[in-house]
Design a protein around this motif. Structure first.
Motif, PDB file in Angstrom:
ATOM      1  N   ASP A   1       0.807  -1.211  -0.093  1.00 31.15           N
ATOM      2  CA  ASP A   1      -0.102  -0.107   0.150  1.00 31.15           C
ATOM      3  C   ASP A   1       0.913   1.243   0.058  1.00 31.15           C
ATOM      4  OD1 ASP A   1      -1.588   2.076   0.361  1.00 31.15           O
ATOM      5  OD2 ASP A   1      -2.816   1.149   2.096  1.00 31.15           O
ATOM      6  N   ASP A   2       1.350   1.629  -1.229  1.00 35.04           N
ATOM      7  CA  ASP A   2       2.375   2.794  -1.288  1.00 35.04           C
ATOM      8  C   ASP A   2       1.804   4.124  -0.641  1.00 35.04           C
ATOM      9  OD1 ASP A   2       4.699   1.885  -2.455  1.00 35.04           O
ATOM     10  OD2 ASP A   2       4.795   2.733  -4.092  1.00 35.04           O
ATOM     11  N   ASP A   3       0.562   4.234  -1.112  1.00 31.57           N
ATOM     12  CA  ASP A   3       0.065   5.412  -0.537  1.00 31.57           C
ATOM     13  C   ASP A   3      -0.068   5.656   0.826  1.00 31.57           C
ATOM     14  OD1 ASP A   3      -0.559   6.397  -3.091  1.00 31.57           O
ATOM     15  OD2 ASP A   3      -2.635   5.565  -3.172  1.00 31.57           O
ATOM     16  N   HIS A   4      -0.457   4.628   1.520  1.00 29.45           N
ATOM     17  CA  HIS A   4      -0.390   4.738   2.938  1.00 29.45           C
ATOM     18  C   HIS A   4       1.083   4.817   3.623  1.00 29.45           C
ATOM     19  CE1 HIS A   4      -0.885   3.427   7.199  1.00 29.45           C
ATOM     20  NE2 HIS A   4       0.169   2.687   7.145  1.00 29.45           N
ATOM     21  N   HIS A   5       2.009   4.193   2.930  1.00 32.25           N
ATOM     22  CA  HIS A   5       3.470   4.548   3.410  1.00 32.25           C
ATOM     23  C   HIS A   5       4.052   5.856   3.350  1.00 32.25           C
ATOM     24  CE1 HIS A   5       3.617   0.199   4.728  1.00 32.25           C
ATOM     25  NE2 HIS A   5       3.211  -0.029   3.456  1.00 32.25           N
ATOM     26  N   ARG A   6       3.819   6.305   2.104  1.00 31.80           N
ATOM     27  CA  ARG A   6       4.041   7.774   1.798  1.00 31.80           C
ATOM     28  C   ARG A   6       3.386   8.729   2.807  1.00 31.80           C
ATOM     29  NH1 ARG A   6       2.880   7.670  -3.925  1.00 31.80           N
ATOM     30  NH2 ARG A   6       3.953   5.865  -4.127  1.00 31.80           N
ATOM     31  N   ARG A   7       2.182   8.547   3.388  1.00 30.66           N
ATOM     32  CA  ARG A   7       1.540   9.194   4.476  1.00 30.66           C
ATOM     33  C   ARG A   7       2.231   8.916   5.808  1.00 30.66           C
ATOM     34  NH1 ARG A   7      -2.977   7.991   1.849  1.00 30.66           N
ATOM     35  NH2 ARG A   7      -3.456   6.529   3.351  1.00 30.66           N
ATOM     36  N   ASP A   8       2.828   7.809   6.022  1.00 27.08           N
ATOM     37  CA  ASP A   8       3.213   7.400   7.147  1.00 27.08           C
ATOM     38  C   ASP A   8       4.053   8.373   7.941  1.00 27.08           C
ATOM     39  OD1 ASP A   8       3.488   5.268   8.994  1.00 27.08           O
ATOM     40  OD2 ASP A   8       5.519   5.004   8.682  1.00 27.08           O
ATOM     41  N   PRO A   9       5.086   9.192   7.488  1.00 27.24           N
ATOM     42  CA  PRO A   9       5.809  10.072   8.249  1.00 27.24           C
ATOM     43  C   PRO A   9       5.107  11.148   9.174  1.00 27.24           C
ATOM     44  CG  PRO A   9       6.731   9.900   6.185  1.00 27.24           C
ATOM     45  CD  PRO A   9       5.606   9.207   6.042  1.00 27.24           C
ATOM     46  N   ARG A  10       3.798  11.391   8.436  1.00 22.83           N
ATOM     47  CA  ARG A  10       3.101  12.547   9.160  1.00 22.83           C
ATOM     48  C   ARG A  10       2.292  11.793  10.427  1.00 22.83           C
ATOM     49  NH1 ARG A  10       0.242  14.615   4.545  1.00 22.83           N
ATOM     50  NH2 ARG A  10       1.603  13.407   3.232  1.00 22.83           N
ATOM     51  N   ALA A  11       2.208  10.331  10.325  1.00 25.27           N
ATOM     52  CA  ALA A  11       1.452   9.898  11.165  1.00 25.27           C
ATOM     53  C   ALA A  11       2.446   9.487  12.331  1.00 25.27           C
ATOM     54  CB  ALA A  11       0.773   8.288  10.667  1.00 25.27           C
ATOM     55  N   ARG A  12       3.556   9.467  12.241  1.00 27.07           N
ATOM     56  CA  ARG A  12       4.644   9.320  13.363  1.00 27.07           C
ATOM     57  C   ARG A  12       4.320  10.444  14.463  1.00 27.07           C
ATOM     58  NH1 ARG A  12       8.810   5.318  12.243  1.00 27.07           N
ATOM     59  NH2 ARG A  12       8.582   4.729  10.070  1.00 27.07           N
ATOM     60  N   HIS A  13       4.714   9.862  15.584  1.00 28.78           N
ATOM     61  CA  HIS A  13       4.300  10.902  16.697  1.00 28.78           C
ATOM     62  C   HIS A  13       5.415  12.003  16.923  1.00 28.78           C
ATOM     63  CE1 HIS A  13       1.422   8.284  18.431  1.00 28.78           C
ATOM     64  NE2 HIS A  13       2.187   7.341  17.913  1.00 28.78           N
ATOM     65  N   GLY A  14       4.995  13.203  17.485  1.00 25.89           N
ATOM     66  CA  GLY A  14       5.937  14.216  17.802  1.00 25.89           C
ATOM     67  C   GLY A  14       6.523  14.935  16.470  1.00 25.89           C
ATOM     68  N   ALA A  15       7.367  15.993  16.803  1.00 28.11           N
ATOM     69  CA  ALA A  15       7.922  16.891  15.955  1.00 28.11           C
ATOM     70  C   ALA A  15       8.921  15.961  15.041  1.00 28.11           C
ATOM     71  CB  ALA A  15       8.521  18.005  16.549  1.00 28.11           C
ATOM     72  N   GLN A  16       9.865  15.211  15.846  1.00 30.41           N
ATOM     73  CA  GLN A  16      10.704  14.465  15.255  1.00 30.41           C
ATOM     74  C   GLN A  16      10.276  12.951  15.322  1.00 30.41           C
ATOM     75  OE1 GLN A  16      14.766  14.851  16.823  1.00 30.41           O
ATOM     76  NE2 GLN A  16      14.893  16.498  15.424  1.00 30.41           N
ATOM     77  N   ASP A  17      10.390  11.967  14.656  1.00 28.86           N
ATOM     78  CA  ASP A  17      10.242  10.995  14.508  1.00 28.86           C
ATOM     79  C   ASP A  17      10.229  10.070  15.789  1.00 28.86           C
ATOM     80  OD1 ASP A  17      11.212  10.891  11.315  1.00 28.86           O
ATOM     81  OD2 ASP A  17       9.167  10.983  12.048  1.00 28.86           O
ATOM     82  N   HIS A  18      11.376  10.372  16.524  1.00 26.10           N
ATOM     83  CA  HIS A  18      11.473   9.623  17.764  1.00 26.10           C
ATOM     84  C   HIS A  18      10.738  10.110  19.229  1.00 26.10           C
ATOM     85  CE1 HIS A  18      14.348  12.224  19.305  1.00 26.10           C
ATOM     86  NE2 HIS A  18      15.005  12.305  18.006  1.00 26.10           N
ATOM     87  N   GLY A  19      10.018  11.023  18.880  1.00 26.86           N
ATOM     88  CA  GLY A  19       9.252  11.667  20.131  1.00 26.86           C
ATOM     89  C   GLY A  19       8.011  10.605  20.584  1.00 26.86           C
ATOM     90  N   GLY A  20       7.518  11.205  21.214  1.00 22.76           N
ATOM     91  CA  GLY A  20       6.133  10.397  21.688  1.00 22.76           C
ATOM     92  C   GLY A  20       6.175   9.171  22.386  1.00 22.76           C
ATOM     93  N   HIS A  21       7.088   8.461  22.059  1.00 18.10           N
ATOM     94  CA  HIS A  21       7.090   7.108  22.883  1.00 18.10           C
ATOM     95  C   HIS A  21       8.545   7.146  23.935  1.00 18.10           C
ATOM     96  CE1 HIS A  21       3.985   4.946  21.158  1.00 18.10           C
ATOM     97  NE2 HIS A  21       4.337   5.594  20.099  1.00 18.10           N
TER      98      HIS A  21
END
Lengths: 325, 380, 114
Positions: free
Chosen positions: B102-122
């Motif tokens: 599902d290419d579209d989903h994976h292209r949107r994935d970065p925005r779904a990740r938490h926080g300003a930076q990807d490693h935030g949130g958890h």
């Protein structure tokens, strides 16, 4: 050039090798890529054979599948990573392998007929120390760091025996020129009368390719070691570099120990390729047979078994060479 | 675009799966591994290498936090699958394969990740019971607030993470001591176990063990024979012998895939695959040389750790025992669980590779989180 | 003579750059994921980049001695046939002395570190 001893070699009719135009560098890199792909495909087939009962031949396409997976995958960078050094290390392996292959004559043709080709090869394989360590260092990850230092510890064990093994053919040929070394094996391959040096050389190739018994730097126990944080094309470049190093090491064994392009029926360039593929297949297959050599245990083997053995081999070769001259 | 599609198809056929086992669900984990390999997929060793994160069993809250953090470290395209039942495996893997495409989903994935930076949130699991035995290993509480680079305490903790502290080594030199956790999300590692290690170089100078449990207990546990063979797989894989580990995995999975299996344990050579594996392991001098002398346990140690009687000797002895006694019937009544606190003791003073080989070879049975009255094991 | 070597290096670097370009075109997301290093599901307590304790530092000193010796070995290999027996005797006396040092270092435990 200008090797005075070249002329004293038996049956050295004409120059040993012909230097072709530098533009053939493209061919060098292409051959390296093809050899690396062949090694990866063979490894895929052998792995599939041990993982399941049948249907192994389809696994020859495995490297291409893995490559497409990594091309599609996103890259990663870690918190406070030393990105420049990290990427330099990963990409450098492939460059080092190409520079090794540059001095290997394909039959009679070579793109770089260095007077000190043997030393050049040696310099490139020492460069791998820094490159692998940089990949481990750059990621700022404990697993990768442990992997990087494991490689250095292995290097301390395998490098000196490898250097002395490389010297043995040079002594017998009286030259550090790769083409001259190949030409000096008229009738009798160096692998036949210096088997210890040949064996130690093969161990060294596995060593600088981080291959098989020398793979603890990439170990399962440290989550993949130096490549623990690599994904996407960064990982692809590193893995390609490893196979390329293995291929370049196998190719260099041909002029050094296996008589270069000499052989019946086939032209000499074909013989070079056939012998290279045979050595490469042997190295790939050996991985299946052997567990890892833990660096702390290998250190003693390297210094107290391999190094003296390589030195005795050099002594024998030197005595025979002086005797004959 | 044509090329993208070809690559995506080919990539999905060669996916790598990071399998996480929740304590008590090893039967499900092994079934998962088998299903993954049968698809032509591979098992991943780290999140960077993985396309699919597959959780076997219901993790408890702290284990779930660890899994969530690992999930954030998968580069993508990434698919997460939680499985509770073996019967769901074929559908779950097919779903994962479709998800990877599902290419579209994976292209949107970065925005779904938490926080300003990807490693935030958890934040990973809360490390609520104490620290690792040296000052400066304070909890990373303010990680979220300071992980934008150029934070207020740049010198001491760039990126919101402090630098390693010094400590004396056995030669009296001051060297950095690095606090590293091994487990719970780590292949070939006892499920749910966490070893809080102090590392000098790659040598464990101190360790404290704890267990992150499951959400509920009614797990999918493997039988003792399969479990013993699974340990063989782990030891061989950690010893860097991929080929033998693969063969051992085939022997382990043989009953389930319908190969001949001895109904009674009266004849040790009943399974040809097992006999071949035994011969192969015994013949390898390099393996013997690599495992000899690792993690020696006396009869006293064995009693104290609550291990089975035959766990004495070194790692090589234990591997041979595993292979030889695999068809012996299990002693009736089971045995008492190994107290998790005691596990740090046999590995302190070893280097990382040796420690992992020793732990993988031990028959931990069910680990028990019951506290033993020893806060930390340290040995020179 | 080194033009060939230099060009090989250039072609190798270009092919790596080509792989990166291909990746940019085909990856689901072109920019890298910024993430924490993997530590079994924990946020690292400390940066891994530290003064790593290499316990084999003694072995690396012995290595250095031998490595410098290789500087003599390569030119020697070229001329040993011309110079004759004296070259063989001199070189291997020297190597023998170094080997004695290796044996001494081994007895001191320089090659065991765990």
């Amino acid at each position: 050039m200008g090797e005075p001893l070249l002329t004293s070699l038996p049956a050295a009719a004409g120059p040993a090798v012909v230097t072709v135009a530098p533009a053939w560098a493209v061919a060098v890199v292409a051959v390296l890529g093809a050899l690396a792909l062949a090694a990866a495909a063979l490894d895929g087939v052998l792995s599939a054979r041990s993982a399941s009962a049948g249907g192994a031949l389809g696994a020859a396409g495995r490297p291409l599948g893995e490559a497409s997976r990594l091309l599609r995958q996103r890259r990663r960078t870690t918190v406070q990573a030393d990105t420049l050094l990290w990427r330099t290390g990963g990409a450098g392996l492939l460059v080092a392998a190409a520079l090794m292959l540059a001095v290997v004559p394909l039959g009679r043709w070579t793109v770089a007929d260095l007077a000190v080709g043997v030393v050049w090869f040696n310099a490139m394989d020492v460069m791998v120390w820094a490159l692998v360590w940089l990949v481990g260092w750059g990621a700022n990850s404990a697993h990768a760091l442990v992997g990087g230092y494991r490689f250095l510890a292995h290097g301390l064990g395998y490098e000196l025996p490898l250097m002395f093994a490389l010297v043995a053919p040079a002594i017998a040929a009286g030259s550090l020129n790769v083409g001259a070394v190949a030409a000096a094996q008229d009738g009798l391959w160096f692998a036949a009368w210096m088997p210890v040096a040949f064996l130690v050389y093969l161990l060294g190739v596995a060593g600088f390719s981080v291959w098989g018994p020398f793979a603890p730097a990439l170990g399962t126990d440290v989550a993949g070691g130096v490549r623990a944080e690599l994904s996407g094309v960064d990982r692809l470049v590193l893995e390609t570099g490893r196979y390329a190093l293995l291929a370049a090491g196998a190719a260099f064994a041909v002029p050094m120990f296996l008589g270069g392009g000499a052989g019946p029926l086939l032209p000499d360039w074909a013989w070079t390729l056939v012998k290279t593929l045979a050595v490469l297949a042997l190295l790939v297959w050996a991985r299946r047979r052997l567990p890892a050599l833990r660096p702390d245990l290998f250190m003693e083997i390297g210094w107290l078994v391999l190094l003296p053995a390589a030195l005795v081999q050099d002594l024998l070769v030197a005595v025979v060479t002086v005797w004959r001259s | 675009m044509g090329l993208r599609e070809v690559l995506a198809r080919s990539a999905a056929r060669h996916a790598h799966v990071l399998v996480v086992e929740v304590p008590g669900w090893d039967g499900l984990r092994m079934a998962t591994e088998r299903a993954v390999l049968e698809r032509g997929w591979r098992l991943a060793w780290s999140p960077a290498d993985a396309d699919v994160l597959l959780v076997c069993g219901p993790p408890g809250p702290r284990l779930a936090a660890a899994v969530d953090l690992v999930w954030e470290q998968l580069p993508g395209p990434r698919v997460r699958v939680d499985v509770l039942d073996r019967r769901d495996l074929p559908d779950a893997l097919a779903g994962a394969c479709a998800g990877l495409l599902d290419d579209d989903h994976h292209r949107r994935d970065p925005r779904a990740r938490h926080g300003a930076q990807d490693h935030g949130g958890h934040d990973g699991p809360e490390d609520h019971d104490g620290h690792d035995g040296h000052a400066g290993s304070e909890h990373h509480g303010d990680h979220d607030s300071s992980d934008d680079h150029g934070g207020h305490d740049m010198e001491m903790s760039p990126g919101g993470i402090p630098l390693a502290e010094g400590g004396d080594d056995r030669d009296g030199l001051e060297m950095d001591v690095l606090a590293v956790r091994l487990g719970p999300v780590l292949p070939h590692w006892p499920a749910g176990l966490v070893l809080h290690c102090s590392l000098q170089g790659d040598v464990l100078t101190g360790a404290r063990a704890e267990l992150l449990g499951a959400e509920h207990e009614d797990g999918d546990a493997a039988d003792p024979r399969t479990r013993a063979l699974d340990r063989v797989v782990s030891v061989l894989a950690l010893a860097g012998w991929d080929d033998a580990a693969e063969r051992a995995r085939r022997v382990r999975d043989a009953p389930a895939t319908g190969d001949a299996r001895p109904t009674t344990a009266d004849h040790p050579t009943a399974s040809p695959g097992l006999a071949r594996l035994r011969r192969r392991v015994r013949r390898s001098r390099m393996l013997r040389w690599s495992l000899r002398g690792l993690g020696p346990l006396t009869a006293d140690d064995v009693r104290r750790l609550g291990l089975p009687e035959d766990a004495g000797g070194d790692a090589y002895d234990r591997l041979l025992h595993l292979l030889d006694d695999v068809d012996e019937p299990a002693p009736p009544g089971g045995r008492q669980a190994v107290p998790v606190d005691a596990l740090a003791d046999p590995v302190v003073g070893l280097d990382l590779a040796a420690a992992r080989l020793v732990l993988a070879g031990l028959d931990l049975g069910g680990l028990s989180a019951a506290p033993a009255p020893r806060p930390e094991a340290t040995r020179g | 003579m080194y033009a060939g070597v230099a060009l090989v290096a250039v072609v190798a670097v270009l092919s790596i750059l080509g792989m990166y370009a291909l990746h940019r075109a085909t990856a689901v997301v072109a920019d890298p994921l910024h993430t924490l290093p993997f530590e079994s599901g924990w946020v690292p307590q400390q940066h891994a980049l530290s003064r790593y304790h290499v316990r084999w530092y003694l072995a690396s000193l012995v290595f250095l001695a031998f490595d410098v010796e290789m500087l003599f070995m390569y030119p020697w290999a070229v001329v040993v046939a011309q110079v004759g027996w004296s070259a063989v005797v001199e070189m291997f006396l020297f190597l023998g002395a170094l080997l004695v040092a290796v044996v001494w270092a081994w007895r001191e435990g320089a090659f065991r570190w765990v």
